[in-house]
Design a protein around this motif. Structure first.
Motif, short mmCIF file in Angstrom:
data_model
loop_
_atom_site.label_atom_id
_atom_site.label_comp_id
_atom_site.label_asym_id
_atom_site.label_seq_id
_atom_site.Cartn_x
_atom_site.Cartn_y
_atom_site.Cartn_z
N SER A 66 -10.72 -5.13 -1.82
CA SER A 66 -11.16 -5.71 -3.09
C SER A 66 -10.19 -6.81 -3.52
CB SER A 66 -11.20 -4.62 -4.17
OG SER A 66 -11.51 -5.18 -5.40
N ASN A 123 -11.26 12.00 -5.71
CA ASN A 123 -10.02 11.85 -6.48
C ASN A 123 -9.98 12.69 -7.75
OD1 ASN A 123 -11.80 10.45 -8.07
ND2 ASN A 123 -10.76 8.49 -7.92
N SER A 181 -8.24 -1.53 0.02
CA SER A 181 -9.62 -1.39 -0.45
C SER A 181 -10.47 -2.59 -0.08
CB SER A 181 -9.63 -1.21 -1.97
OG SER A 181 -9.16 -2.39 -2.60
N ALA A 240 -2.64 6.11 0.85
CA ALA A 240 -3.58 5.12 0.33
C ALA A 240 -4.01 4.19 1.46
CB ALA A 240 -2.94 4.33 -0.80
N VAL A 281 0.86 -1.19 0.00
CA VAL A 281 0.00 0.00 0.00
C VAL A 281 0.90 1.24 0.00
CG1 VAL A 281 -1.80 1.26 1.24
CG2 VAL A 281 -1.78 -1.24 1.28
N TRP A 336 -5.70 -1.62 -3.26
CA TRP A 336 -5.66 -0.38 -2.48
C TRP A 336 -6.31 0.74 -3.26
CZ3 TRP A 336 -3.04 3.39 -5.08
CH2 TRP A 336 -2.04 3.00 -5.99
N GLN A 337 -6.68 1.79 -2.54
CA GLN A 337 -7.25 3.00 -3.15
C GLN A 337 -6.58 4.21 -2.51
OE1 GLN A 337 -11.45 2.48 -2.17
NE2 GLN A 337 -11.88 2.12 -4.31
N CYS A 338 -6.51 5.28 -3.27
CA CYS A 338 -5.92 6.51 -2.73
C CYS A 338 -6.86 7.16 -1.72
CB CYS A 338 -5.64 7.50 -3.86
SG CYS A 338 -4.36 6.94 -5.00
N ASP A 339 -6.26 7.81 -0.72
CA ASP A 339 -7.04 8.57 0.25
C ASP A 339 -7.80 9.69 -0.45
OD1 ASP A 339 -5.91 7.05 2.30
OD2 ASP A 339 -4.38 8.56 2.77
N ARG A 340 -8.82 10.22 0.22
CA ARG A 340 -9.58 11.35 -0.30
C ARG A 340 -8.62 12.53 -0.51
NH1 ARG A 340 -14.41 13.30 -1.18
NH2 ARG A 340 -14.89 15.46 -0.62
N CYS A 389 0.09 7.41 -5.09
CA CYS A 389 -0.97 8.41 -5.00
C CYS A 389 -0.36 9.80 -4.91
CB CYS A 389 -1.83 8.16 -3.77
SG CYS A 389 -2.70 6.59 -3.79
#
Length: 71
Positions: free
Chosen positions: A17, A52, A15, A12, A8, A23-27, A36
């Protein structure tokens, strides 16, 4: 089966998933390469609900990386 370790990046979170990077980026951040980067919000714009990307305020339209006044 073998479990792959998810790395990660900074700014980030996992996620949860089972497909994609895991993983996903933070807001306020967006995917740039394998990490990210901060979303650069121009004048007369705001961060979209997705967190994003950005959108121009009312009476402005997006033109490249800035917002132009309509009219």
């Amino acid at each position: 089966g073998q479990c792959a370790q998810i790395i990660v990046p900074v700014n980030a979170f996992l996620s949860g998933s089972s497909y994609g990077s895991g993983w996903q980026c933070d807001r306020g951040y967006r995917v740039i390469g394998t990490g990210c980067g901060k979303v650069r919000i121009p004048e007369n714009a705001f961060l979209k609900a997705s967190g994003n990307d950005w959108r121009c305020n009312v009476q402005y339209r997006r033109k490249g990386d800035r917002c132009e006044l309509l009219g």
